[in-house]
Scaffold this motif. Structure first.
Motif, PDB file in Angstrom:
ATOM      1  N   GLU A   4      40.420  99.837   0.646  1.00  0.00           N
ATOM      2  CA  GLU A   4      41.622 100.527   1.125  1.00  0.00           C
ATOM      3  C   GLU A   4      42.863  99.857   0.550  1.00  0.00           C
ATOM      4  OE1 GLU A   4      43.797 102.133   5.201  1.00  0.00           O
ATOM      5  OE2 GLU A   4      41.742 101.370   5.286  1.00  0.00           O
ATOM      6  N   SER A   5      43.861 100.690   0.221  1.00  0.00           N
ATOM      7  CA  SER A   5      45.172 100.208  -0.218  1.00  0.00           C
ATOM      8  C   SER A   5      46.247 100.871   0.632  1.00  0.00           C
ATOM      9  CB  SER A   5      45.423 100.548  -1.687  1.00  0.00           C
ATOM     10  OG  SER A   5      44.522  99.894  -2.532  1.00  0.00           O
ATOM     11  N   GLU A   6      47.324 100.117   0.888  1.00  0.00           N
ATOM     12  CA  GLU A   6      48.423 100.672   1.679  1.00  0.00           C
ATOM     13  C   GLU A   6      49.755 100.149   1.148  1.00  0.00           C
ATOM     14  OE1 GLU A   6      48.398 101.599   6.123  1.00  0.00           O
ATOM     15  OE2 GLU A   6      49.352  99.621   6.058  1.00  0.00           O
ATOM     16  N   TYR A   7      50.729 101.045   1.066  1.00  0.00           N
ATOM     17  CA  TYR A   7      52.096 100.675   0.711  1.00  0.00           C
ATOM     18  C   TYR A   7      52.934 100.697   1.979  1.00  0.00           C
ATOM     19  CZ  TYR A   7      56.791 100.922  -1.298  1.00  0.00           C
ATOM     20  OH  TYR A   7      58.106 100.685  -1.607  1.00  0.00           O
ATOM     21  N   ARG A   8      53.618  99.573   2.280  1.00  0.00           N
ATOM     22  CA  ARG A   8      54.409  99.426   3.497  1.00  0.00           C
ATOM     23  C   ARG A   8      55.875  99.209   3.139  1.00  0.00           C
ATOM     24  NH1 ARG A   8      50.065  95.188   6.309  1.00  0.00           N
ATOM     25  NH2 ARG A   8      48.347  96.702   6.378  1.00  0.00           N
ATOM     26  N   ARG A   9      56.755  99.977   3.768  1.00  0.00           N
ATOM     27  CA  ARG A   9      58.173  99.900   3.410  1.00  0.00           C
ATOM     28  C   ARG A   9      59.029 100.137   4.644  1.00  0.00           C
ATOM     29  NH1 ARG A   9      61.302 100.383  -1.423  1.00  0.00           N
ATOM     30  NH2 ARG A   9      63.434  99.934  -0.779  1.00  0.00           N
ATOM     31  N   ASP A  10      60.057  99.316   4.828  1.00  0.00           N
ATOM     32  CA  ASP A  10      61.044  99.556   5.882  1.00  0.00           C
ATOM     33  C   ASP A  10      61.942 100.719   5.492  1.00  0.00           C
ATOM     34  OD1 ASP A  10      60.189  97.582   7.577  1.00  0.00           O
ATOM     35  OD2 ASP A  10      61.659  96.090   6.916  1.00  0.00           O
ATOM     36  N   ILE A  11      62.278 101.548   6.471  1.00  0.00           N
ATOM     37  CA  ILE A  11      63.243 102.631   6.262  1.00  0.00           C
ATOM     38  C   ILE A  11      64.651 102.138   6.567  1.00  0.00           C
ATOM     39  CG2 ILE A  11      63.965 104.919   7.049  1.00  0.00           C
ATOM     40  CD1 ILE A  11      61.053 105.524   7.691  1.00  0.00           C
ATOM     41  N   THR A  12      64.791 101.410   7.661  1.00  0.00           N
ATOM     42  CA  THR A  12      66.095 100.877   8.054  1.00  0.00           C
ATOM     43  C   THR A  12      66.164  99.391   7.729  1.00  0.00           C
ATOM     44  OG1 THR A  12      65.301 100.425  10.298  1.00  0.00           O
ATOM     45  CG2 THR A  12      66.317 102.565   9.899  1.00  0.00           C
ATOM     46  N   SER A  13      67.329  98.919   7.400  1.00  0.00           N
ATOM     47  CA  SER A  13      67.490  97.512   7.010  1.00  0.00           C
ATOM     48  C   SER A  13      67.262  96.560   8.176  1.00  0.00           C
ATOM     49  CB  SER A  13      68.894  97.291   6.429  1.00  0.00           C
ATOM     50  OG  SER A  13      69.888  97.651   7.383  1.00  0.00           O
ATOM     51  N   ASN A  14      67.392  97.052   9.428  1.00  0.00           N
ATOM     52  CA  ASN A  14      67.169  96.191  10.587  1.00  0.00           C
ATOM     53  C   ASN A  14      65.698  96.142  11.012  1.00  0.00           C
ATOM     54  OD1 ASN A  14      66.757  98.675  11.804  1.00  0.00           O
ATOM     55  ND2 ASN A  14      68.616  98.600  13.062  1.00  0.00           N
ATOM     56  N   GLY A  15      64.824  96.797  10.257  1.00  0.00           N
ATOM     57  CA  GLY A  15      63.394  96.720  10.522  1.00  0.00           C
ATOM     58  C   GLY A  15      62.897  97.582  11.657  1.00  0.00           C
ATOM     59  N   LEU A  16      63.769  98.387  12.272  1.00  0.00           N
ATOM     60  CA  LEU A  16      63.353  99.201  13.411  1.00  0.00           C
ATOM     61  C   LEU A  16      62.365 100.287  12.996  1.00  0.00           C
ATOM     62  CD1 LEU A  16      63.655  99.968  16.414  1.00  0.00           C
ATOM     63  CD2 LEU A  16      65.584 101.432  15.747  1.00  0.00           C
ATOM     64  N   LEU A  17      62.606 100.920  11.834  1.00  0.00           N
ATOM     65  CA  LEU A  17      61.759 102.013  11.372  1.00  0.00           C
ATOM     66  C   LEU A  17      61.176 101.696  10.007  1.00  0.00           C
ATOM     67  CD1 LEU A  17      63.966 105.111  12.325  1.00  0.00           C
ATOM     68  CD2 LEU A  17      62.026 104.173  13.609  1.00  0.00           C
ATOM     69  N   GLY A  18      59.958 102.142   9.787  1.00  0.00           N
ATOM     70  CA  GLY A  18      59.316 101.970   8.492  1.00  0.00           C
ATOM     71  C   GLY A  18      58.279 103.058   8.283  1.00  0.00           C
ATOM     72  N   PHE A  19      57.653 103.040   7.116  1.00  0.00           N
ATOM     73  CA  PHE A  19      56.597 104.002   6.834  1.00  0.00           C
ATOM     74  C   PHE A  19      55.515 103.348   5.990  1.00  0.00           C
ATOM     75  CE2 PHE A  19      59.051 104.327   2.959  1.00  0.00           C
ATOM     76  CZ  PHE A  19      58.104 104.587   1.969  1.00  0.00           C
ATOM     77  N   VAL A  20      54.336 103.975   5.968  1.00  0.00           N
ATOM     78  CA  VAL A  20      53.236 103.519   5.123  1.00  0.00           C
ATOM     79  C   VAL A  20      52.586 104.734   4.470  1.00  0.00           C
ATOM     80  CG1 VAL A  20      52.757 101.554   6.636  1.00  0.00           C
ATOM     81  CG2 VAL A  20      51.435 103.655   6.912  1.00  0.00           C
ATOM     82  N   VAL A  21      51.951 104.487   3.339  1.00  0.00           N
ATOM     83  CA  VAL A  21      51.104 105.471   2.663  1.00  0.00           C
ATOM     84  C   VAL A  21      49.805 104.749   2.324  1.00  0.00           C
ATOM     85  CG1 VAL A  21      50.850 107.026   0.705  1.00  0.00           C
ATOM     86  CG2 VAL A  21      53.110 106.669   1.714  1.00  0.00           C
ATOM     87  N   PHE A  22      48.663 105.358   2.612  1.00  0.00           N
ATOM     88  CA  PHE A  22      47.397 104.662   2.410  1.00  0.00           C
ATOM     89  C   PHE A  22      46.335 105.579   1.813  1.00  0.00           C
ATOM     90  CE2 PHE A  22      47.351 106.307   6.778  1.00  0.00           C
ATOM     91  CZ  PHE A  22      46.116 106.956   6.835  1.00  0.00           C
ATOM     92  N   ALA A  23      45.333 104.951   1.192  1.00  0.00           N
ATOM     93  CA  ALA A  23      44.157 105.650   0.669  1.00  0.00           C
ATOM     94  C   ALA A  23      42.963 104.726   0.805  1.00  0.00           C
ATOM     95  CB  ALA A  23      44.359 106.043  -0.789  1.00  0.00           C
ATOM     96  N   ASN A  24      41.806 105.282   1.124  1.00  0.00           N
ATOM     97  CA  ASN A  24      40.598 104.474   1.244  1.00  0.00           C
ATOM     98  C   ASN A  24      39.396 105.236   0.726  1.00  0.00           C
ATOM     99  OD1 ASN A  24      39.196 105.857   3.649  1.00  0.00           O
ATOM    100  ND2 ASN A  24      41.186 105.339   4.559  1.00  0.00           N
ATOM    101  N   VAL A  25      38.341 104.515   0.424  1.00  0.00           N
ATOM    102  CA  VAL A  25      37.098 105.111  -0.054  1.00  0.00           C
ATOM    103  C   VAL A  25      35.942 104.220   0.404  1.00  0.00           C
ATOM    104  CG1 VAL A  25      37.172 103.939  -2.293  1.00  0.00           C
ATOM    105  CG2 VAL A  25      35.904 106.080  -2.065  1.00  0.00           C
ATOM    106  N   ASN A  26      34.812 104.844   0.753  1.00  0.00           N
ATOM    107  CA  ASN A  26      33.653 104.085   1.201  1.00  0.00           C
ATOM    108  C   ASN A  26      32.377 104.688   0.649  1.00  0.00           C
ATOM    109  OD1 ASN A  26      31.951 105.632   3.449  1.00  0.00           O
ATOM    110  ND2 ASN A  26      34.108 106.206   3.697  1.00  0.00           N
TER     111      ASN A  26
END
Length: 403
Positions: free
Chosen positions: A327-349
């Motif tokens: 699995e891989s995931e990209y993690r990023r803050d949306i707001t500079s104060n860290g209150l909101l963020g988002f991720v995008v992920f993909a996995n395979v098994n």
């Protein structure tokens, strides 16, 4: 197949990155200028701001999330997820310990009482791990192997008791060695079908007879390498864990059998300063080394020790005597104060085929999610993920990152 190949290639990147230098364990959670839901609540109530993390006497940070969500086997349940982050030593030299309690219940006799903990003693001298559960199912199974029709599933009723405990001693700055003891007790396993049995459906002879209970008991040998400061929301670093388990009839097991679980994770920061911008990679290999493992003890997607694998894939959808996962995931803050963020992920098994024990079929999934900072002191997020795969999709709510 091209898409699956690309996903596999992306997930193999951490192997190439393992040679990078690990983070300094003195890296701390910097809450300066950060905001969370507790801050918002205190401002609404006009309460005074909290003290700086390393000046306050308090070292326990709670996060609570009451939700109603779907559960394995169908239906919904009320779930209250509580996570406590605890410093048992100086935060500059001691990792954040975590204890999570996620009970659930509904009005149809379904409930679960899982407690999981990872305790870091002062100056990271010891790591004490625990996993205790009492769960009342049913759950679906699709049999063994990586290619099963979606509608070819079988509902299994049983109660489950788990008791896993281990203690690991630090040998070097990041390397730990220890022993543990694992107990699994599957009580009154039976199929809900009146015309079929679990044994007939799976064609597997261990742990599949109707109205029987199955007990596995044995010691474990544990190896751990961990440069992460905080497992609830990992900083850049490396995590590697290997667990060898030996179950013996002399210790009460119904059968003699052995297993191996090898877990590797890598976290790479794409920026030196500013909002979070991280690539996270996770892979594990889980295998039954001998015959004799009860069917419900065999490696299955979503049944890894943390039950976080396979977002976008139904739990137990793929099961075999061997299982490999990326699995891989990209993690990023949306707001500079860290209150909101988002991720995008993909996995395979891939689960090994019952006939030849080979990996022949790969099963991908993907998704994205929103992050809301609940407690900045423990860096705990409310995680709202949506994952999808062929013929299935689901929403996942939790406290703390998936890995």
């Amino acid at each position: 197949m091209v898409k699956v190949f690309l996903i596999c290639l992306i997930n193999l990147l951490p192997i190439a990155l393992v040679a990078q230098n690990p983070i300094d364990k003195n890296t701390n959670i910097d809450t300066t200028g950060q905001k969370d839901l507790i801050d918002i609540g205190r401002s609404i109530l006009k309460d005074k701001p909290r003290e700086d993390q390393f000046q306050e006497k308090k070292r326990i940070y709670f996060s609570i999330l009451p939700i109603s969500t779907s559960i394995p086997g169908g239906g919904t349940a009320l779930v209250t997820s509580t996570t406590a982050g605890i410093y048992l030593g100086d935060p500059k030299t001691t990792y954040l310990s975590s204890v999570s309690f996620t009970p659930y219940f509904n009005l149809k006799g379904r409930y679960g009482l899982p407690i999981r903990s990872s305790i870091w003693l002062k100056d990271n001298s010891w790591n004490i791990q625990g996993d205790t559960r009492f769960l009342v199912y049913p759950q679906y199974t699709w049999g063994l192997g990586g290619k099963q029709r979606e509608n070819n599933k079988f509902l299994v009723n049983y109660k489950y008791l788990r008791f896993y405990q281990s203690a690991l001693k630090r040998l070097t700055s990041y390397f730990y060695l220890g022993i543990g003891y694992d107990i699994d007790y599957y009580i009154d396993v039976e199929g809900s079908s009146t015309t079929n049995s679990l044994s007939t459906f799976t064609k597997y002879r261990f742990g599949t007879l109707n109205e029987k209970s199955y007990f596995s008991s044995g010691p474990t040998l544990n190896l751990l390498y961990d440069t992460r400061k905080n497992s609830l929301n990992p900083f850049p670093g490396i995590y590697a864990n290997v667990v060898y388990r030996y179950n013996s009839t002399a210790l009460g097991s119904d059968n003699n059998w052995q297993s191996l679980y090898a877990d590797f994770r890598k976290y790479v920061s794409l920026t030196d300063k500013g909002p979070k911008n991280i690539l996270a990679f996770w892979s594990f290999y889980w295998t039954s080394l001998t015959t004799g493992a009860p069917f419900l003890n065999l490696p299955a997607i979503g049944m890894d020790p943390y039950q976080r694998s396979g977002r976008g894939i139904e739990q137990n959808r793929y099961r075999g005597r061997r299982l490999i996962y990326f699995e891989s995931e990209y993690r990023r803050d949306i707001t500079s104060n860290g209150l909101l963020g988002f991720v995008v992920f993909a996995n395979v098994n891939s689960a090994s085929q019952y006939q030849n024990n080979k990996f022949l079929y790969w099963n991908p999934a993907a998704g994205s999610g929103l992050r809301i900072k609940f407690n900045k002191k423990s860096d705990t997020n409310i995680c709202i993920d949506y994952g999808f795969s062929k013929n299935y999709s689901n929403a996942i709510l939790s406290l703390g990152e998936a890995f």
